[in-house]
Design a protein around this motif. Sequence first.
Motif, mmCIF file in Angstrom:
data_model
loop_
_atom_site.group_PDB
_atom_site.id
_atom_site.type_symbol
_atom_site.label_atom_id
_atom_site.label_comp_id
_atom_site.label_asym_id
_atom_site.label_seq_id
_atom_site.Cartn_x
_atom_site.Cartn_y
_atom_site.Cartn_z
ATOM 1 N N CYS A 195 37.642 -2.105 -33.966
ATOM 2 C CA CYS A 195 39.238 -3.104 -33.324
ATOM 3 C C CYS A 195 38.247 -2.740 -31.774
ATOM 4 C CB CYS A 195 39.711 -2.447 -33.656
ATOM 5 S SG CYS A 195 40.695 -2.421 -35.010
ATOM 6 N N VAL A 196 37.868 -1.415 -31.081
ATOM 7 C CA VAL A 196 37.374 -0.814 -29.985
ATOM 8 C C VAL A 196 36.181 -2.343 -29.699
ATOM 9 C CG1 VAL A 196 36.820 0.362 -27.878
ATOM 10 C CG2 VAL A 196 38.638 1.075 -30.130
ATOM 11 N N PRO A 197 34.836 -2.522 -30.756
ATOM 12 C CA PRO A 197 33.898 -3.288 -30.109
ATOM 13 C C PRO A 197 34.272 -4.366 -30.062
ATOM 14 C CG PRO A 197 33.419 -1.248 -31.490
ATOM 15 C CD PRO A 197 34.977 -0.749 -31.591
ATOM 16 N N THR A 198 35.033 -4.443 -31.133
ATOM 17 C CA THR A 198 35.648 -6.571 -31.397
ATOM 18 C C THR A 198 36.171 -6.661 -29.963
ATOM 19 O OG1 THR A 198 36.967 -5.842 -32.604
ATOM 20 C CG2 THR A 198 35.085 -6.670 -33.724
ATOM 21 N N PHE A 199 37.394 -5.912 -29.343
ATOM 22 C CA PHE A 199 38.118 -6.048 -28.459
ATOM 23 C C PHE A 199 37.016 -6.005 -27.316
ATOM 24 C CE2 PHE A 199 40.447 -4.874 -24.832
ATOM 25 C CZ PHE A 199 41.929 -5.165 -24.845
ATOM 26 N N VAL A 200 36.727 -5.393 -26.621
ATOM 27 C CA VAL A 200 35.670 -5.965 -25.785
ATOM 28 C C VAL A 200 34.173 -6.641 -25.651
ATOM 29 C CG1 VAL A 200 33.854 -4.272 -24.543
ATOM 30 C CG2 VAL A 200 36.342 -3.058 -24.963
ATOM 31 N N PHE A 201 33.614 -6.728 -27.186
ATOM 32 C CA PHE A 201 33.255 -7.701 -26.581
ATOM 33 C C PHE A 201 33.294 -8.843 -26.777
ATOM 34 C CE2 PHE A 201 30.419 -3.479 -27.428
ATOM 35 C CZ PHE A 201 30.066 -3.772 -25.885
ATOM 36 N N PHE A 202 34.453 -9.196 -26.996
ATOM 37 C CA PHE A 202 34.915 -10.379 -27.481
ATOM 38 C C PHE A 202 36.066 -11.130 -26.332
ATOM 39 C CE2 PHE A 202 33.439 -9.937 -31.880
ATOM 40 C CZ PHE A 202 31.929 -10.496 -32.099
#
Length: 441
Positions: A419-426
Amino acid sequence: MLTNPVVLSIAVMTILCLLRFNILLSILVSALVAGIMYQDGSFLDALTATTSTLITGMKGNLETSLSYILLGALAAAIANTNLTAILINSISKILSDTRTYFALIIAGVACFSQNLIPVHIAFIPILIPPLLPLMNKLKIDRRAVAAALTFGLKAPYVSLSVGFGLIFHGIIKRELENNGVKVEMSDISGVMWIGGASMLVGLLLAVFVFYRGKREYQNTEATTIEMKEAEFAKSLKMTKKEWAVLGGAVVAFGIQILTSSMPLGALLGLLVMIVFGGIEYKKIDNIMNSGLAMMAFIAFIMLVAAGFGAVLRESGGIEQLVSFASSLAGGKLGGAILMLAIGLLVTMGIGTSFGTIPIIAAIYVPLALNLGFSPTAIILLVGIAAALGDAGSPASDSTLGPTSGLNADGQHNHIYDTCVPTFVFFNIPLMIGGVIGALVL
């Protein structure tokens, strides 16, 4: 403004969703809240009138819901064969020779699940677990793979009018027209590529900058089991059944391109599978039931969301909200940021981009027109506002799907590794791309 039926109902819906209350019930309760606030007469009369408006408005997403159910049946038919395992075994041979481009190849495969063979997240539990031993050996950071999977699940439908993208763009077209802006499908695909390009930037940053380093994972008992299953997959061969299912998928893809009708494509694809033996006649009911189990809940969310949008339009609160938001925004730049930020919050709560469009379009279209945005800019704002939050939402298929595969051996955390990586990078690139694009168009 706190007594505005639109503001209050969306606040109720967002809070309920964030509290993990059932999404379908959250939307229904919020629609009733809006109706009670604007309907005249007794409490019971207000509930009755609101329910009537809600049900009438649900017809706006009937085609979308039928598409979801038929696509679910297609996915179930494909899952009932060895086709996916055979294709994945072929892909694994390519992946075994590379580390640098592993995540990008995974992203490409995931893109096909939205367009070419529309199985959505159903491929992940089949593809990813058998690859975990290889990923452990290559010391690949699974956060990069999570970003790749989410990219493949989202970017195609955001940017392309094919497969699930045809449904997504169709909802945008219909809801813009419901709110007074007439557009064509070519107009939508002509600007929504900006959303796909923004996500591509985020993917490249995640894969080649932030998560390019090696990360240690342990081989567990679950990993050993997956290794044995991967070895078994190597012995599988294409039979008449697999060829028939593959032919049906190709027909479904081709018909939707020729006719721009996802339900027709999916239906004819299923018929091809049945006629040529891809689906055994005695198992048709089982396949349809599996398709319903897979997609029916999402289909009903689409229906109820359309009804909720109708209730918001009937409430009379949109005009007041538009006037207030216009003065608060202070111009196009502030308006674009405000709309996208609200879209992020709403979609994070609901967990589905598709279900968000009818709700936000009822507010955004009048607001965007009032601020002087062009029709193409409005398309981009509504489309990206709906897409925002789907990546990063703990309740979204775009994050639950990747975690289901990557955590097969218990070494991948849903929140911090997906969740955190996809939130930040998208979401950040989508916000930037949406604001710049809306100001330029």
